[in-house]
Design a protein around this motif. Structure first.
Motif, short mmCIF file in Angstrom:
data_model
loop_
_atom_site.label_atom_id
_atom_site.label_comp_id
_atom_site.label_asym_id
_atom_site.label_seq_id
_atom_site.Cartn_x
_atom_site.Cartn_y
_atom_site.Cartn_z
N GLN A 95 0.83 -1.20 0.00
CA GLN A 95 0.00 0.00 0.00
C GLN A 95 0.86 1.25 0.00
O GLN A 95 0.57 2.23 -0.69
CB GLN A 95 -0.87 0.01 1.26
CG GLN A 95 -2.00 -0.95 1.19
CD GLN A 95 -3.31 -0.25 1.52
OE1 GLN A 95 -3.46 0.92 1.22
NE2 GLN A 95 -4.24 -0.95 2.10
N ARG B 119 0.96 4.15 -2.91
CA ARG B 119 0.63 5.55 -2.62
C ARG B 119 1.85 6.46 -2.74
O ARG B 119 1.81 7.62 -2.35
CB ARG B 119 0.03 5.65 -1.23
CG ARG B 119 -1.40 5.21 -1.24
CD ARG B 119 -1.97 5.06 0.15
NE ARG B 119 -3.39 4.80 0.08
CZ ARG B 119 -3.93 3.63 -0.23
NH1 ARG B 119 -3.14 2.62 -0.50
NH2 ARG B 119 -5.23 3.48 -0.28
N ARG C 275 4.61 6.38 -1.08
CA ARG C 275 5.31 6.72 0.15
C ARG C 275 6.64 6.00 0.28
O ARG C 275 7.44 6.32 1.13
CB ARG C 275 4.42 6.38 1.37
CG ARG C 275 3.21 7.29 1.51
CD ARG C 275 2.62 7.17 2.90
NE ARG C 275 2.11 5.84 3.15
CZ ARG C 275 0.85 5.47 3.01
NH1 ARG C 275 -0.03 6.35 2.60
NH2 ARG C 275 0.46 4.25 3.27
N LEU D 142 -18.47 2.87 3.14
CA LEU D 142 -18.93 3.82 2.11
C LEU D 142 -18.62 5.27 2.52
O LEU D 142 -18.18 6.07 1.71
CB LEU D 142 -20.44 3.66 1.90
CG LEU D 142 -20.85 2.64 0.86
CD1 LEU D 142 -22.36 2.57 0.78
CD2 LEU D 142 -20.31 3.03 -0.51
N ASP E 71 -14.88 5.95 2.04
CA ASP E 71 -14.23 5.69 0.75
C ASP E 71 -13.55 6.96 0.20
O ASP E 71 -14.14 8.04 0.24
CB ASP E 71 -15.26 5.18 -0.26
CG ASP E 71 -14.61 4.75 -1.55
OD1 ASP E 71 -14.02 3.67 -1.55
OD2 ASP E 71 -14.66 5.52 -2.53
N ARG E 72 -12.33 6.78 -0.30
CA ARG E 72 -11.58 7.95 -0.74
C ARG E 72 -12.19 8.61 -1.98
O ARG E 72 -12.26 9.82 -2.08
CB ARG E 72 -10.13 7.56 -1.03
CG ARG E 72 -9.26 8.77 -1.28
CD ARG E 72 -7.82 8.41 -1.41
NE ARG E 72 -7.58 7.59 -2.58
CZ ARG E 72 -6.37 7.35 -3.07
NH1 ARG E 72 -5.33 7.86 -2.48
NH2 ARG E 72 -6.20 6.59 -4.12
N GLU E 73 -12.64 7.78 -2.91
CA GLU E 73 -13.14 8.32 -4.17
C GLU E 73 -14.61 8.72 -4.09
O GLU E 73 -15.00 9.75 -4.61
CB GLU E 73 -12.99 7.26 -5.28
CG GLU E 73 -11.57 6.78 -5.51
CD GLU E 73 -10.70 7.86 -6.13
OE1 GLU E 73 -11.26 8.73 -6.81
OE2 GLU E 73 -9.48 7.81 -5.90
N PHE E 74 -15.39 7.85 -3.44
CA PHE E 74 -16.84 8.04 -3.53
C PHE E 74 -17.49 8.25 -2.15
O PHE E 74 -18.70 8.26 -2.04
CB PHE E 74 -17.49 6.81 -4.19
CG PHE E 74 -16.81 6.40 -5.46
CD1 PHE E 74 -17.06 7.09 -6.64
CD2 PHE E 74 -15.90 5.35 -5.48
CE1 PHE E 74 -16.43 6.73 -7.81
CE2 PHE E 74 -15.26 4.99 -6.64
CZ PHE E 74 -15.52 5.68 -7.82
N ASP F 138 -7.37 9.71 2.51
CA ASP F 138 -7.41 8.26 2.30
C ASP F 138 -7.73 7.61 3.66
O ASP F 138 -6.87 7.07 4.32
CB ASP F 138 -6.04 7.80 1.78
CG ASP F 138 -6.12 6.41 1.19
OD1 ASP F 138 -7.20 5.81 1.25
OD2 ASP F 138 -5.09 5.94 0.68
N LEU G 97 -9.18 4.96 4.83
CA LEU G 97 -8.90 3.56 5.18
C LEU G 97 -7.58 3.06 4.60
O LEU G 97 -7.14 1.97 4.92
CB LEU G 97 -10.04 2.65 4.72
CG LEU G 97 -11.42 2.99 5.30
CD1 LEU G 97 -12.49 2.11 4.69
CD2 LEU G 97 -11.42 2.86 6.81
N GLY G 98 -6.96 3.86 3.75
CA GLY G 98 -5.74 3.40 3.09
C GLY G 98 -4.47 3.91 3.73
O GLY G 98 -3.41 3.29 3.60
N ASP G 99 -4.56 5.03 4.41
CA ASP G 99 -3.38 5.58 5.06
C ASP G 99 -3.34 5.10 6.51
O ASP G 99 -4.36 5.18 7.21
CB ASP G 99 -3.46 7.11 5.01
CG ASP G 99 -2.27 7.75 5.67
OD1 ASP G 99 -1.29 8.00 4.97
OD2 ASP G 99 -2.31 7.98 6.91
N PRO G 100 -2.21 4.60 6.98
CA PRO G 100 -2.17 4.02 8.32
C PRO G 100 -2.69 4.95 9.43
O PRO G 100 -3.46 4.52 10.30
CB PRO G 100 -0.68 3.70 8.52
CG PRO G 100 -0.15 3.50 7.15
CD PRO G 100 -0.92 4.43 6.27
N THR H 151 -11.41 -2.47 8.72
CA THR H 151 -10.12 -2.48 8.01
C THR H 151 -9.44 -3.85 8.02
O THR H 151 -8.39 -4.00 7.40
CB THR H 151 -9.15 -1.50 8.69
OG1 THR H 151 -8.96 -1.94 10.06
CG2 THR H 151 -9.67 -0.09 8.67
N PRO I 176 -4.49 -0.65 7.00
CA PRO I 176 -3.50 -1.19 6.07
C PRO I 176 -2.26 -1.69 6.79
O PRO I 176 -1.87 -1.10 7.79
CB PRO I 176 -3.15 0.01 5.18
CG PRO I 176 -3.50 1.20 6.00
CD PRO I 176 -4.64 0.81 6.88
#
Lengths: 446, 314
Positions: free
Chosen positions: A420, A424, A426, B147, B150-153, B170, B172-175, B258, B262
Motif C-alpha cells: 500500500q 501511494r 510513500r 462507504l 471511501d476515498r473516491e466516492f 485516504d 482507510l488506506g493511510d495508516p 479495516t 492497512p
C-alpha cells in the motif's frame, strides 16, 4: 388369617426411583444424540444424504444439478444437504468439527486462500481424501492441481481455471479513441495516463481494502510477469526482480491514474466506479464476469468485451490466474465413496465440466476441453455475443503455476502495509518488497 | 429422666432417622445447600476453569488444530515477546483504550448532562438515537462506514470537497487516517451507550442537592463538579471499568472496517489472536497471546476497580 404380603413403596422412594429412571433415560438420549453416525464403513449404494459446505451459490446449483443427473445412473440416490457460509467460516467450522470428530461435511468447497490452513502438521492428510493417484491419468491436461497440494499430494480438485484476462468497455474505448489491442502493460500505462488526465477515467484497478485483496492484486500481475510468492517447495521467492518490476509498474499506474485504487474490489466502491463510468477496464479472472460486472452493472450489458491481457515487456506469460475453489472429500465417512463419485462425475468428466460451466460459469479445468466445439460455439450475451472461448482457449495455453505455503496468510499480512505504501508513493517498490520479506521472515520464523 | 421418651418437637433429622424409607437422607439434607449452588460451580468449572486450563496448556504447545499438540515449553511466549506484530497490536489497543477512556467517557457524561436538562423535549428520541448504534448489526455498520470513508466516492470526502473544495483523505488506506477512522467509529458506537448509564445516574441525583447548591450561590460548573460528579461516582466507576475492560478486548470495529490494515496499523490484540488461531492455524501461539491478554486485562480490571472504588462502600 394371615394377610398376604404386599410390597410397600413409599412416596419418597417412588420419587427417587422416578428421578433415577428419568436421569438414565435422559442420559442415554443425550449420549445417543452425541454419537455421530456419519463416520464408519463407506456405503456403496442406496440413498445418500450428502452434507456439502460451500461459500458460493454457484456450486450449489452445479452440484444439485449434477447430483440429480448422477442419481439416475449411479447406485447412489443423492440428496444434498447444503450449508452456505463465508469462505473463512466454512474452513474454520470444518476444522473445528474435525477436531471434535463429528459433524463434518462430506464435500467441502475450500476457497484457495483458505487451503493453507490445512497445510500445517499434515492436517489435510488427516482429514481429506488424497486424489494424487487418481489424477495422474490426466497428466498436464488437468489444470491447477498445485494450489491444493501438500508435499506433492493433491487434496482438492479445482473448480475453475480462474483465467485472468482483460475486460474493457468497448464503447468507452471507441469514444476515447483507445486501441483495444494494446500489446503491453507499458502501452496501457501510457494510454491510461493520457486518458485519466483528459476524462478522469481508469483502465484497471487494484484492490487494497484487506491484506488478501492487496496480495491478490499484486499476485495476479506478478504471476503473469513470471514471478510468484512461493516455489513448489513452499519457499518464499518474493524477493525477485520480477516482483519489484511488477509493483513498480502498479505504483506508476496508480500515480498516473491508469489504475484506480479501490478499498473494496467487489463491493460498493467498485459498483460506484463502474456505474459512474470511471472504471472502463480491468484485469480480472473469468469469474469476474458474473461476480463483478453482471452483479454490479447489469445495465451495461453488451458494452463490455474481453481479450487476452497485455504482456509485460520483460517477459512472463500471456495469462494469469486469481482465486479459485477446490472441492475436497472428507475421509473415513459413511458417505465418502458417494461424495467421491459425485465430485468425480462433476469435475473430472467432459459432461460434468460442461454442466459446471453452464450452471455457474466456471471454466473447464481439463485443458483439452478448450477446443471442444460445444464450448467454442458459446456466445456471451453480456459481452455482446462475443465467443469467449476463442479468447479463453488462447489464455489457457499459457497459465502460470501458483504454489501455496502454510505461511501464505502470514505473507498476505506482511505484504499489505508495504505494498500500500508503494502504491501511494510513500516508498519505492524495492523498499516495499524488502520490508515485506523482512516482516514475513520475522513472523514465519524462517 | 429419659431423653429417649421425652416428647419434643421432632427435628427434620430425627424424623428421617425414624423413617425407614428416609434412611440416609440426613446426609442429603446437610449437603442440600451445596447441591443447590452446585449448578453454577459445575457450569463455571466446565465453561470457564477448564477452558482457561486448556488454554494455558495449549499456550505451551505447537498445534495446528488437528492431531496431537507438540509440547514446546515457553517458546510461544518467547516468540511473542519479540514479535513485532504483537507489539504493534498492543500499541494499537492501547490507543483504543486511551480514546475510550479519555474521549468516550467524558463525551458520554456531557451528552447525558445535556439530555438531563430540564424542559428538554424529545428526550426519548435523543436517547433512542444515541442507543441505536449499539443495537445495529456490526456488518451493517461496517458496510455503511466503508462507504462513508471511501476515498473516491465516500460521504466524508464528498462533504469536504463540497464545503472546502478539497477532500482527498485516504481514510482507510493511510495508516494514520485508518487508525483515526476506527477511533471515530468507536466513539460513534459507544458514546451513546455510555450516555444511557450516565443519564440513569443523573436522574437519581436528589433535586435537593441542586437546590442547596443553588442557595449557596453555586453556578452550573461548580454544581457539576461539587454535586453531580461526586454523586455519580459509583456509576462512573462502573462505566469506566466496563469501558476499560471491553476496549482492551476490542475486535469488531477494526476487524470489520479495516481487517487490521492497512498493514497492521489498526490490528488489535484480540484480532491478533483471532488471526493466529483462525487464519494461520497457530493455536498454541494464539493461546499464548490469549493468556497474556487475559493476565493484562485481569490486572487492568483489578487496578481500575481499586482506583475507581468499585464495590467499596466509600
Amino acid at each position: 388369617m394371615k394377610q398376604p404380603h404386599r410390597a410397600v413403596t413409599s412416596r419418597r422412594a417412588f420419587l427417587h426411583g422416578g428421578a433415577a429412571l428419568a436421569a438414565g433415560v435422559a442420559g442415554s438420549a443425550a449420549l445417543t444424540s452425541c454419537a455421530d453416525t456419519s463416520y464408519g464403513p463407506a456405503r456403496s449404494s442406496g440413498a445418500l444424504d450428502l452434507a456439502m459446505w460451500t461459500h458460493d451459490p454457484g456450486y450449489i446449483t452445479t452440484f444439485t444439478e449434477s447430483a440429480a443427473q448422477l442419481s439416475t445412473t449411479s447406485p447412489f440416490q443423492y440428496d444434498l444437504q447444503v450449508t452456505q457460509s463465508a469462505a473463512g467460516d466454512v474452513m474454520t467450522r470444518f476444522i473445528n468439527q474435525a477436531i471434535v470428530g463429528k459433524g463434518t461435511p462430506d464435500l467441502t468447497g475450500i476457497e484457495v486462500g483458505q487451503f493453507n490452513r490445512v497445510m500445517r502438521s499434515d492436517v489435510a492428510g488427516d482429514i481429506l481424501i488424497d486424489w494424487t493417484e487418481e489424477l495422474e491419468q490426466y497428466g498436464e491436461d488437468l489444470l491447477r492441481k498445485q494450489p491444493y497440494s501438500v508435499d506433492g499430494r493433491v487434496y482438492a480438485i479445482e473448480s475453475d481455471t480462474c483465467l485472468s484476462i482483460y475486460w474493457y468497455r468497448e464503447d468507452e474505448f471507441a469514444k476515447n479513441g483507445l486501441p483495444t489491442d494494446l500489446d503491453t502493460w507499458e502501452d496501457l500505462l501510457e494510454a491510461g495516463g493520457a486518458l485519466h488526465q483528459k476524462t478522469g477515467q481508469s483502465l484497471a484497478m487494484v484492490g487494497t481494502g484487506t491484506p488478501g485483496d492487496t496480495a491478490s492484486s499484486l499476485q495476479q500481475w506478478l504471476l503473469q510477469r513470471g514471478g510468484g510468492f512461493f516455489d513448489q517447495d513452499g519457499e518464499l521467492i518474493l524477493d525477485s526482480p520480477e516482483t519489484v518490476e511488477t509493483l513498480d509498474w502498479m505504483a506508476r499506474g496508480v500515480a498516473n491514474g491508469t489504475l484506480i485504487n479501490l478499498p473494496d474490489a467487489y463491493g460498493a466502491p467498485l459498483a460506484a466506479a463502474l456505474k459512474q463510468g470511471q472504471l472502463i477496464g480491468t484485469f480480472m479472472p473469468n469469474w469476474y464476469n458474473a461476480y463483478g460486472l453482471q452483479a454490479n452493472v447489469p445495465d451495461q450489458k453488451g458494452l463490455w468485451r474481453m481479450r487476452v491481457a497485455p504482456r509485460f515487456t520483460g517477459g512472463g506469460h500471456i495469462a494469469s490466474s486469481s482465486g479459485g475453489t477446490g472441492f475436497a472429500v472428507t475421509k473415513d465417512k459413511v458417505n465418502t465413496d458417494g461424495a467421491q463419485e459425485l465430485l468425480r462425475a462433476t469435475y473430472l468428466t467432459r459432461e460434468g465440466q460442461l454442466l459446471r460451466y453452464k450452471a455457474a460459469g466456471y471454466l473447464p479445468t481439463i485443458k483439452s476441453l478448450y477446443s471442444d466445439p460445444e464450448l467454442l460455439a458459446i456466445e456471451d450475451e453480456y459481452l455482446g455475443g462475443q465467443r469467449v472461448f476463442e479468447v479463453l482457449g488462447e489464455a489457457a495455453e499459457d497459465l502460470p503455476s501458483f504454489y501455496q505455503s502454510p505461511n501464505y496468510a502470514i505473507l498476505q499480512s506482511a505484504l499489505a502495509g508495504p505494498v500500500q505504501a508503494a502504491l501511494r508513493g510513500r516508498t519505492t517498490a524495492a523498499r516495499a518488497i524488502a520490508d515485506s520479506v523482512e516482516s514475513y521472515r520475522k513472523q514465519a520464523r524462517t | 429422666m429419659s431423653t429417649a421418651t421425652t416428647p419434643s418437637a421432632p427435628s427434620p433429622t430425627n424424623t428421617h432417622r425414624n423413617d425407614p424409607a428416609g434412611a440416609g437422607t440426613s446426609i442429603t439434607a446437610s449437603k442440600a445447600p451445596y447441591i443447590f449452588i452446585s449448578p453454577f460451580f459445575v457450569l463455571y468449572g466446565l465453561f470457564m476453569i477448564v477452558p482457561i486450563g486448556v488454554g494455558l496448556y495449549l499456550s505451551l504447545t505447537d498445534w495446528a488444530g488437528i492431531g496431537s499438540p507438540t509440547f514446546v515449553g515457553l517458546r510461544n511466549y518467547q516468540w511473542l515477546l519479540t514479535d513485532y506484530s504483537f507489539w504493534t497490536a498492543v500499541g494499537n489497543t492501547a490507543i483504543y483504550v486511551a480514546v475510550s477512556m479519555l474521549i468516550v467517557l467524558p463525551l458520554a457524561l456531557l451528552i447525558a448532562q445535556a439530555l438531563n436538562a430540564r424542559g428538554l423535549r424529545g428526550r426519548d428520541l435523543f436517547r433512542l438515537s444515541y442507543f441505536t448504534p449499539v443495537v445495529l448489526s456490526p456488518i451493517v455498520i461496517a458496510l455503511v462506514f466503508t462507504l462513508f470513508y471511501d476515498r473516491e466516492f465516500g460521504l466524508f470526502n464528498a462533504f469536504f470537497r463540497g464545503v472546502f473544495g478539497w477532500g482527498g483523505i485516504d481514510w482507510l488506506g493511510d495508516p494514520s487516517w485508518a487508525k483515526l477512522s476506527v477511533v471515530l467509529l468507536v466513539i460513534w458506537k459507544w458514546t451513546g451507550y455510555m450516555t444511557i448509564f450516565f443519564l440513569a445516574g443523573l436522574q437519581n441525583v436528589p433535586r435537593e442537592l441542586y437546590e442547596a447548591a443553588a442557595l449557596d450561590g453555586s453556578g452550573p460548573i461548580r454544581t457539576f463538579f461539587a454535586v453531580t460528579l461526586p454523586v455519580l461516582r459509583p456509576v462512573t466507576a462502573f462505566v469506566a471499568v466496563t469501558t476499560l475492560v471491553s476496549s482492551a478486548q476490542i475486535f469488531e470495529e477494526p476487524y470489520l472496517l479495516t481487517q487490521g490494515g492497512p498493514g497492521e496499523s489498526t490490528l488489535s490484540v484480540a484480532q491478533f489472536i483471532f488471526r493466529a488461531a483462525f487464519e494461520r492455524q497457530q493455536m498454541g501461539y494464539a493461546a499464548a497471546a490469549g493468556v497474556i491478554m487475559f493476565v493484562f486485562v485481569f490486572a487492568l480490571g483489578r487496578s481500575a476497580n481499586k482506583v475507581f472504588g468499585v464495590g467499596s462502600t466509600r
